[in-house]
Design an enzyme around this catalytic site. Sequence first.
Site, PDB file in Angstrom:
ATOM      1  N   SER A  16      -4.006  33.164  61.822  1.00  0.00           N
ATOM      2  CA  SER A  16      -4.856  34.043  61.023  1.00  0.00           C
ATOM      3  C   SER A  16      -4.601  35.509  61.348  1.00  0.00           C
ATOM      4  CB  SER A  16      -6.326  33.710  61.314  1.00  0.00           C
ATOM      5  OG  SER A  16      -7.184  34.413  60.461  1.00  0.00           O
ATOM      6  N   PRO A  17      -4.733  36.410  60.352  1.00  0.00           N
ATOM      7  CA  PRO A  17      -4.628  37.840  60.657  1.00  0.00           C
ATOM      8  C   PRO A  17      -5.775  38.278  61.555  1.00  0.00           C
ATOM      9  CG  PRO A  17      -5.314  37.482  58.373  1.00  0.00           C
ATOM     10  CD  PRO A  17      -4.955  36.151  58.925  1.00  0.00           C
ATOM     11  N   GLN A  65       0.096  41.815  56.452  1.00  0.00           N
ATOM     12  CA  GLN A  65      -1.158  42.162  55.799  1.00  0.00           C
ATOM     13  C   GLN A  65      -1.308  43.679  55.788  1.00  0.00           C
ATOM     14  OE1 GLN A  65      -5.252  41.914  57.555  1.00  0.00           O
ATOM     15  NE2 GLN A  65      -5.464  40.142  56.187  1.00  0.00           N
ATOM     16  N   TYR A  91     -13.600  47.025  53.910  1.00  0.00           N
ATOM     17  CA  TYR A  91     -12.599  48.086  53.997  1.00  0.00           C
ATOM     18  C   TYR A  91     -12.440  48.753  52.619  1.00  0.00           C
ATOM     19  CZ  TYR A  91     -11.707  46.003  58.563  1.00  0.00           C
ATOM     20  OH  TYR A  91     -11.845  45.520  59.844  1.00  0.00           O
ATOM     21  N   ARG A 128      -6.612  39.063  50.394  1.00  0.00           N
ATOM     22  CA  ARG A 128      -7.782  38.622  51.162  1.00  0.00           C
ATOM     23  C   ARG A 128      -9.035  39.189  50.514  1.00  0.00           C
ATOM     24  NH1 ARG A 128      -9.271  38.102  57.584  1.00  0.00           N
ATOM     25  NH2 ARG A 128      -8.414  36.034  57.147  1.00  0.00           N
ATOM     26  N   GLY A 149      -7.808  31.316  63.902  1.00  0.00           N
ATOM     27  CA  GLY A 149      -7.715  32.515  64.712  1.00  0.00           C
ATOM     28  C   GLY A 149      -7.882  32.217  66.190  1.00  0.00           C
ATOM     29  N   ARG A 150      -9.105  31.976  66.616  1.00  0.00           N
ATOM     30  CA  ARG A 150      -9.393  31.786  68.039  1.00  0.00           C
ATOM     31  C   ARG A 150      -8.632  30.613  68.660  1.00  0.00           C
ATOM     32  NH1 ARG A 150     -15.864  33.395  67.868  1.00  0.00           N
ATOM     33  NH2 ARG A 150     -15.496  35.504  67.082  1.00  0.00           N
TER      34      ARG A 150
END
Length: 779
Positions: free
Chosen positions: A411-412, A489, A571, A619, A712-713
């Site tokens: 994951s980003p 990304q 963002y 995304r 991710g984690r």
Amino acid sequence: MRIEVIGGGPAGLYFAILMKKARPSARITVHERNRADDTFGFGVVFSDQTLETFEKYDRESYRAITENFAYWDDIAIHYKDASFRVGGNGFCGCSRRTLLLLLQERARELGVEMHFQADVPGIEQFPDADLIVAADGINSAVREAHRDHFRPSVDMRPNKFTWMGSTKPLDAFTFYFKETEHGIFIAHTYQYEPGRSTWVLETDPETFEKAGIGAMSEQESADFLEGVFAEELDGHKLLINRSMWRNFPMIRNARTTMGNVVLLGDAKSTAHFSIGSGTKLAMEDAIALYESVMRKPSIADALADFEETRREEVEKTQHAADVSLVWFEHVKRYWHMDPVTFAFGVMTRSKAITYDNLELRAPDFVAAATRAFAEKVKASGLDVDTQDPTVPAFQPLRLREMQVSNRFVVSPMCMYSAVDGMPQDFHLVHYGSRAMGGAGLVFTEMTCVSPTARITPGCAGLWTDEQQAAWTRIVDFVHGQSDAKICLQLGHAGRKGASKLMWEGMDRPLPEAEAWPILSASALPYYPESQTPKAMDRADMDAVKADFVAAVERAIACGFDMIELHCAHGYLLASFLSPVTNQRDDEYGGSIENRLRYPLEVFDAMRAAWPKDKPMSVRVSATDWIEGGITGDDSVVIARAFAQAGADLIDVSTGQTSPASSPVYGRMFQTSFADQIRNEADIATMAVGAITSADQANTILAAGRADLIALGRPHLADPAFTLRAAGDYGVGDIFAPKQYQPGKFQLLRNAERAREELKELKLKAKPKTHNPAYREAAE
């Protein structure tokens, strides 16, 4: 001790039984407004696991219940012209009336006082009670009289349902899905005693209206449904018993205790009938309250303990029920699916059942679902084995001319470790090690298109030749030492820019002397103390768009396989999409079409610059988790717009638009949004968010809820996560650098042995059956 129980349903009666058994000297009185044998509905259902709990707490009532239950091991699913039976589930059904009478008999035997047709006007009637248990149902008078204290929320779900019965015998918990000229009807059915079965009939509000059911009497609606399910009923009638159509209320309370008063059962919390947990939840409430009273020295301490310890378990059950009921509310979303994928989705809808544990219960069914997945991969033009296919997560995927070898994605994740936008050796090791660990696709962190586009001083960028050279080094390493593809990304921080590093204060503003000017759709600071961004004018829009295009041109030179435009998490481009952050009154504000205008301008310019044979993704935050913000339905509109502009994949995240958001967390908590976009907008999606295992990945993919799985984690903790998963599932052809191949072969050998041992342990640990016939034969 004097205990007054308001409500003689399963929750109130079972608590009275447990307390009277433990404290015979206590005076316990149950007050029920109906007659002893009054009840609506027909049957209730429990799992073997729930019965095991009942056996532990009161063997006498447990034995009485099990001697009057109908048992089944299978779940049957009938969809279009296909039927499936999935074994190993261990359920039982009983007449609701019988259950109440059995519990009444046990309570009476223990010395519990019971008053029927006794309307209790309020808790003031019991000034001398040590404990007042309000188990007075969904429409609890006690709860409603003290709304300001308990602060209930009642979410009336849109689907309509009615509770009927039938003389039709059933040997499984059976789901019937039936399409008519009006729409789709669903029957949740099970036998609860010889010659009697429960039929919960459900449909969406549009079908309900189109069929004119609202104008029908109780008997007329039963007659109508007999016609809908004529084949399934096989000549049997539908029976009615206050079988009114209604909406299911999902009830929660901010507080469940008040002084010496406690809410129990449906008065406190409800769980949708599609997971068969309403009565289970009520009786387990009774057990939890009993445990708290026995454990603590005073009623005040006991109720505080109950409030604290019971909430988490109830919320887990309600979350599973929520996910399940939403699946049924949107069954039209899945109506295009092949039968086995649809059935797999039915079985795994609540997240309680997954690919692995379903394989233990019904290996042939899971094998069929796996073959169906592989056949779709083959139909897309990829050469895969459909006779003995590998699990879904290790099937390849093609996006334009890019082919990934498996569905696992790094994951980003922002690392906040760049210097003036320059990736460091940390980034080379970070991305390189995870690529060598077997992931099919590696995403970079959000890489900023200019110095003022950064979130923090530690964010990576791509606006200089030096940065381009650093990224080229990383891309070349990934391509040279792994089979992974790598996606860049690109994003702009917008109003969340000029913030501190994550570990110094997430999204908190930098000191004024260290900050840079920031932009957004509207001049709204993220936090009250944050810098106020400039609302972008046309010149700003053109400049930022040019920055994105310049970064795309550099990405081509770096050799990236794919690029993603970041339009999520509050963002810059997300601030245009969300009505929470976009308060413009020009052509870029207002309607969703207007709010999409600038993000699409940027995407169009990037797509024009990016090679046609290479894919692009976007995304999105599929919900803002704020009333008045973006919803799942909005995200479908957004996804369709990007798909029409040339996007190949939607990376589905949620929230982070505003500090005011209230996300609902849980396992795979964002997957439902990836599911909705994939199956309504008809575009490939990537699911992300609290997905932690290969088992969960296989479950999501096999159910047709997403196409790629971003973790991710788990990848932070284990760079070789995908390689280990390959070992678990015996996938021997996963790429490994030649230097690492001895380790890979050992992993595969050890993992195969460990998986077989684990499977054997799980089979041995399967809950014992509570079917008296089976137990008698075993003894």
